[in-house]
Design a protein around this motif. Sequence first.
Motif, PDB file in Angstrom:
ATOM      1  N   ILE A   1       0.860  -1.187   0.000  1.00 18.24           N
ATOM      2  CA  ILE A   1       0.000   0.000   0.000  1.00 18.24           C
ATOM      3  C   ILE A   1       0.898   1.241   0.000  1.00 18.24           C
ATOM      4  O   ILE A   1       1.845   1.317   0.795  1.00 18.24           O
ATOM      5  CB  ILE A   1      -0.911   0.044   1.241  1.00 18.24           C
ATOM      6  CG1 ILE A   1      -1.762  -1.228   1.343  1.00 18.24           C
ATOM      7  CG2 ILE A   1      -1.804   1.277   1.205  1.00 18.24           C
ATOM      8  CD1 ILE A   1      -2.820  -1.358   0.292  1.00 18.24           C
ATOM      9  N   PRO A   2       0.635   2.217  -0.872  1.00 16.20           N
ATOM     10  CA  PRO A   2       1.428   3.454  -0.825  1.00 16.20           C
ATOM     11  C   PRO A   2       1.168   4.213   0.477  1.00 16.20           C
ATOM     12  O   PRO A   2       0.080   4.137   1.047  1.00 16.20           O
ATOM     13  CB  PRO A   2       0.928   4.251  -2.035  1.00 16.20           C
ATOM     14  CG  PRO A   2      -0.423   3.694  -2.331  1.00 16.20           C
ATOM     15  CD  PRO A   2      -0.367   2.246  -1.955  1.00 16.20           C
ATOM     16  N   ARG A   3       2.190   4.890   0.953  1.00  8.85           N
ATOM     17  CA  ARG A   3       2.025   5.697   2.157  1.00  8.85           C
ATOM     18  C   ARG A   3       2.444   7.137   1.858  1.00  8.85           C
ATOM     19  O   ARG A   3       2.519   7.517   0.713  1.00  8.85           O
ATOM     20  CB  ARG A   3       2.823   5.115   3.321  1.00  8.85           C
ATOM     21  CG  ARG A   3       4.265   4.808   3.044  1.00  8.85           C
ATOM     22  CD  ARG A   3       4.867   4.027   4.196  1.00  8.85           C
ATOM     23  NE  ARG A   3       6.230   3.601   3.934  1.00  8.85           N
ATOM     24  CZ  ARG A   3       6.935   2.816   4.715  1.00  8.85           C
ATOM     25  NH1 ARG A   3       6.383   2.353   5.834  1.00  8.85           N
ATOM     26  NH2 ARG A   3       8.169   2.473   4.417  1.00  8.85           N
ATOM     27  N   MET A   4       2.674   7.930   2.868  1.00  9.11           N
ATOM     28  CA  MET A   4       3.003   9.344   2.705  1.00  9.11           C
ATOM     29  C   MET A   4       1.735  10.186   2.541  1.00  9.11           C
ATOM     30  O   MET A   4       1.771  11.320   2.093  1.00  9.11           O
ATOM     31  CB  MET A   4       3.941   9.575   1.509  1.00  9.11           C
ATOM     32  CG  MET A   4       4.884  10.749   1.682  1.00  9.11           C
ATOM     33  SD  MET A   4       6.237  10.719   0.471  1.00  9.11           S
ATOM     34  CE  MET A   4       5.314  11.090  -1.036  1.00  9.11           C
ATOM     35  N   GLY A   5       0.574   9.616   2.921  1.00  9.29           N
ATOM     36  CA  GLY A   5      -0.685  10.354   2.820  1.00  9.29           C
ATOM     37  C   GLY A   5      -0.753  11.558   3.736  1.00  9.29           C
ATOM     38  O   GLY A   5      -1.601  12.432   3.555  1.00  9.29           O
ATOM     39  N   GLY A   6       0.142  11.617   4.734  1.00  2.51           N
ATOM     40  CA  GLY A   6       0.157  12.758   5.626  1.00  2.51           C
ATOM     41  C   GLY A   6       0.437  14.071   4.914  1.00  2.51           C
ATOM     42  O   GLY A   6       0.034  15.138   5.396  1.00  2.51           O
TER      43      GLY A   6
END
Length: 385
Positions: A54-59
Amino acid sequence: MPPVQGLLPIREYLLVALTATAVTFLLTGVVRRVAIRIGAIANPRARDVHVTPIPRMGGIGIYLGVAAAMGLAHQLPALSHGFDVSLDSVGVLLAAGVISLIGALDDRFELDAWTKLAGQVMCAGILVIFGVQWVSFWVPWGGQGDSFGSVLVLDKNQGALLTVLLVVVMVNAMNFVDGLDGLAGGLGFIAASAVCAFSLGLLDSSGGDFGSYPPALIAATLAGACLGFLPYNFQPAKIFMGDSGSMMIGLVLAGATTSASGRVNYTHFSASDALALLSPLVVVVAVLFVPLLDLIMAVIRRTRRGESPFAADKMHLHHRLLEIGHSQRRAVLLIYLWAGILAFGAVSLTLFDGSVKFWVIGLALAAAVLVSIVPRLRARHRPSV
């Protein structure tokens, strides 16, 4: 017509929160594509619940929503005056941007724990530089005559130390609890909403003073941004917020509650209002009780095993709810329930009179306990084959 002190700009706060929601929702999809392109991907590990990358860095999307809403607030007739008399909002926005960048680097390159801790302390220092720090709080001792308790006034060094400690604890508490789809985002929304409600109460008690605008503004922008992120993050998640989101949420919550602490007028309270006198600390603890409890239990558990407090395991509160028999969604919703009862219960204790609130909070807690243990009760009464 210029705004009038004494009136609560509720419509402007609502507009700012909705702007944060819309911007976060629109930009998170863009951030997701960027995260995939640069390789900021969360691959499944033994302690993880998800089974596919799952890609992250949504913050980053959450921060952009907060920044856009802050920019709008700076242009609004009433809320703009909060920027004229206080740098709290600017300090929180800058510190949140720095910690989001540090978190984004961790989402991509996996920074070590000490590097992240140093970054957290630095960002807390930014808050202190902009004047966001604890200045005083009530203690139940030292009263003279008929007065009950006294106000403990902190000097700059003491206030700065307490602020740094609070920021580091809240940042890591939110980071520790980020283990199920939608969990950290939902807790961020609930906590920020409760802090916003508490801050609006302070604003009302101050007569609508412009200097009391920042705490509610900071909390409202974060609540809106977390809400805009949830459609992408609720199970099954399309993107994780990563450390860029969880650390930023913890810092902004610490900034909002610290900003609110300096606006409490202790002369408005009597000796019977001991809980209300401790309102800033009570709300801080209550809104993040679940992640703080999880953090404390994790540190104790790991140190007893001779491991680093930052070592990962699969024994967090959300893991235990899954073991009991709850699904991922139900476990997340249960933690939402607990956090909501504690957070808004604390706010109601500080803002409303009467004993009915204690009965309502008690009944809500009893219902939450019952719902939480239902799967285990069913398992005990299930006939063995």
